[in-house]
Design a protein around this motif. Structure first.
Motif, short mmCIF file in Angstrom:
data_model
loop_
_atom_site.label_atom_id
_atom_site.label_comp_id
_atom_site.label_asym_id
_atom_site.label_seq_id
_atom_site.Cartn_x
_atom_site.Cartn_y
_atom_site.Cartn_z
N UNK A 28 0.81 -1.29 -0.07
CA UNK A 28 0.19 0.18 -0.16
C UNK A 28 0.81 1.03 0.09
N UNK A 29 0.22 2.45 -0.46
CA UNK A 29 0.90 3.63 -0.51
C UNK A 29 1.76 3.97 0.79
N UNK A 51 -5.06 14.88 -6.49
CA UNK A 51 -3.71 15.22 -5.98
C UNK A 51 -3.10 14.00 -4.99
N UNK A 52 -3.77 13.62 -4.26
CA UNK A 52 -3.58 12.44 -3.32
C UNK A 52 -3.23 11.23 -4.11
N UNK A 56 0.38 9.28 -4.05
CA UNK A 56 0.39 7.88 -3.98
C UNK A 56 1.17 7.18 -5.01
N UNK A 57 1.03 7.50 -6.14
CA UNK A 57 1.49 6.87 -7.40
C UNK A 57 2.73 7.01 -7.33
N UNK A 58 3.31 8.32 -7.28
CA UNK A 58 4.80 8.45 -7.28
C UNK A 58 5.48 8.04 -6.13
N UNK A 110 4.45 16.18 -11.26
CA UNK A 110 5.94 16.54 -11.30
C UNK A 110 6.03 16.91 -9.65
N UNK A 111 5.03 17.71 -9.14
CA UNK A 111 5.08 18.13 -7.77
C UNK A 111 4.95 16.85 -6.86
N UNK A 112 4.21 15.89 -7.09
CA UNK A 112 4.11 14.73 -6.26
C UNK A 112 5.47 14.03 -6.42
#
Length: 125
Positions: A28-29, A51-52, A56-58, A110-112
């Motif tokens: 999990x993230x 955004x979340x 989580x993906x990053x 990119x921010x993530x």
């Protein structure tokens, strides 16, 4: 008699194989996320959940320590983030702004990735 033994062994073997697959499932993230002021986001960004999900993906792409991120939407073109590591250390505030347009999916992604990298670097110290 062989049929009775096979009847017992096959379900046991299948359950062991199923457990092995569960152990290889993605973790999990490691990011816990909260967004403040999501109503200021442009519609095409997708809101706070989007955004979340990007964070989580990053985090899933480069697994690292668990962290909490509080995103503040400052306006349609800027965000600020406060990162807290699993040991309670609050990292310096991270900001992102787009100067020539509103925020978009690419800038959020990119921010993530930048936030995940910041946490990873702080963890190495």
């Amino acid at each position: 008699m062989f049929a009775k033994i096979a009847f017992v062994i096959l379900p046991v073997a299948a359950s062991i194989a199923g457990s092995a697959c569960a152990m290889n499932s993605p973790a999990p993230s490691t990011a816990r996320c909260h967004v403040i002021g999501a109503d200021k986001l442009p519609a095409d960004v997708g809101g706070a959940d989007s955004i979340c999900a990007a964070i989580a993906h990053a985090a899933a792409q480069s697994p690292g320590p668990v962290f909490t991120v509080e995103i503040r939407v400052l306006g349609a073109s800027s965000l600020a983030a406060t990162l807290t590591t699993v040991d309670g250390r609050v990292l310096p505030e991270q900001k992102m702004a787009v100067s020539d347009r509103a925020l978009g999916r690419d800038s959020i992604d990119r921010f993530a990735a930048s936030l995940v990298g910041t946490v990873a670097r702080a963890h190495q110290r």
